[in-house]
Motif scaffolding. Sequence first.
Motif, PDB file in Angstrom:
ATOM      1  N   PHE A  78      42.786  41.715  43.983  1.00 36.53           N
ATOM      2  CA  PHE A  78      41.953  42.148  45.108  1.00 36.53           C
ATOM      3  C   PHE A  78      42.768  41.982  46.383  1.00 36.53           C
ATOM      4  N   ALA A 121      37.493  50.198  44.129  1.00 33.93           N
ATOM      5  CA  ALA A 121      36.236  50.401  44.869  1.00 33.93           C
ATOM      6  C   ALA A 121      36.622  50.462  46.336  1.00 33.93           C
ATOM      7  N   SER A 166      34.909  49.127  40.090  1.00 33.53           N
ATOM      8  CA  SER A 166      33.794  48.184  40.266  1.00 33.53           C
ATOM      9  C   SER A 166      32.736  48.752  41.198  1.00 33.53           C
ATOM     10  N   LYS A 218      23.526  47.024  48.403  1.00 33.08           N
ATOM     11  CA  LYS A 218      24.207  47.884  47.432  1.00 33.08           C
ATOM     12  C   LYS A 218      23.278  48.340  46.305  1.00 33.08           C
ATOM     13  N   LYS A 249      28.723  41.887  34.782  1.00 29.88           N
ATOM     14  CA  LYS A 249      28.932  41.108  35.996  1.00 29.88           C
ATOM     15  C   LYS A 249      27.659  41.039  36.813  1.00 29.88           C
ATOM     16  N   SER A 275      32.110  34.860  42.058  1.00 25.18           N
ATOM     17  CA  SER A 275      32.373  33.855  43.086  1.00 25.18           C
ATOM     18  C   SER A 275      31.241  32.855  43.263  1.00 25.18           C
ATOM     19  N   TYR A 314      37.447  32.413  38.260  1.00 24.15           N
ATOM     20  CA  TYR A 314      38.258  31.684  39.244  1.00 24.15           C
ATOM     21  C   TYR A 314      38.651  30.311  38.701  1.00 24.15           C
TER      22      TYR A 314
HETATM   23  C1  PBG Z   1      34.053  45.171  44.899  1.00 30.55           C
HETATM   24  C2  PBG Z   1      33.822  43.932  44.124  1.00 30.55           C
HETATM   25  C3  PBG Z   1      32.916  42.886  44.387  1.00 30.55           C
HETATM   26  C4  PBG Z   1      33.195  41.889  43.449  1.00 30.55           C
HETATM   27  C5  PBG Z   1      34.211  42.376  42.623  1.00 30.55           C
HETATM   28  N1  PBG Z   1      34.572  43.644  43.047  1.00 30.55           N
HETATM   29  C6  PBG Z   1      31.928  42.701  45.468  1.00 30.55           C
HETATM   30  C7  PBG Z   1      30.770  43.594  45.561  1.00 30.55           C
HETATM   31  O1  PBG Z   1      30.547  44.463  44.735  1.00 30.55           O
HETATM   32  O2  PBG Z   1      30.063  43.453  46.564  1.00 30.55           O
HETATM   33  C8  PBG Z   1      32.520  40.553  43.369  1.00 30.55           C
HETATM   34  C9  PBG Z   1      33.310  39.476  42.696  1.00 30.55           C
HETATM   35  C10 PBG Z   1      32.831  38.085  42.909  1.00 30.55           C
HETATM   36  O3  PBG Z   1      31.790  37.826  43.537  1.00 30.55           O
HETATM   37  O4  PBG Z   1      33.532  37.183  42.441  1.00 30.55           O
HETATM   38  N2  PBG Z   1      33.202  46.218  44.642  1.00 30.55           N
END
Ligand code: PBG
Length: 324
Positions: A78, A121, A166, A218, A249, A275, A314
């Motif tokens: 990322f 993304a 993603s 989103k 996820k 996260s 992580y």
């Molecule tokens: C980007 C993306 C996100 C995550 C992974 N790719 C954030 C989102 O969709 O808002 C989240 C990963 C995480 O929270 O560890 N689209």
Amino acid sequence: MYPNQRNRRLRQNPALRQLVSENQLTSNDLMLPLFIAEGTEVKDPITAMPGCYRLSLDLLRKELKAVADLGIKAVLLFVKVDDALKDNKGTEAFNPEGLMQKAIRTVKSITPDMVVMTDVALDPYSSYGHDGIVEEGKILNDPTVEVLSKMALSHAQAGADFVAPSDMMDGRVLMIRTKLDKAGFTDTGIMSYSAKYASSFYGPFREALDSAPGFGDKRSYQMDPANRLEALTEALRDIEEGADIVMVKPGLAYLDVIRDIRENVEIPIAAYQVSGEYSMLKAAAEKGWLDHDTVMMEQLLAFKRAGANFIATYHAKEAAQLLA
Ligand code: PBG
């Protein structure tokens, strides 16, 4: 008086328990997400994710050697993009000299055997913080897919092994597959975030990349946490479109979804322990309320039991260290 079969017979000692153990976690099951930043000598701590940093490219060497030495086989990249480079169309996302493209080349030059997967993304590149192009408050699907496929191709050209969309736009896997194949990248794989829920567990990640949506949320593209059957539809559609790996996820709150998909598809499944899940355990452990290491291993094992082949987490380094 008692049944003939006593379940505790199999739990009497460690040797027996190991003999009949149904699932196992190894360092082969771990994929480490990495946050990359512009600059040199940058090691920026992410407040809500103790132990995680935004790293500049020059510091990747040491980090990647350590990761590889721990037996971790894959990283998921990322990037944190400068505000000045953000626009509505994510133009920077397919810049061959962009930070992601440089990061891919850097990782591949340091650890050629490391499987490199990249996030596809628009949100880190979007002036609106959305995963797609915005028009009159709406996220456009088809024009976004167009940009995503260019982005994916530029990652492949930089040397990515897998691209990982993603964004949750419809039809993006097919468009990416077609684009990659036409350009001769038939061996570049697609790990699709197939069942990606509109989740508040992504909060700390959005802090890390400064990618929170500028307006709204989103929910018009990520899935409703209430839905289970829809996840299967998403996964099956992505496989039809050419996905090599499907992902679920967030992780722990969606183990039922992993299991549903496991029972219905034959291709590998990845789980993303996101996260917020990481932050929760760190916070509880900091307070002395949970034992960090044993809870971490229990959670990671739960993904395997649910049916995931591997886990983006992580905790990858910490877990690999304990397993070593
Ligand atoms: C980007 C993306 C996100 C995550 C992974 N790719 C954030 C989102 O969709 O808002 C989240 C990963 C995480 O929270 O560890 N689209």
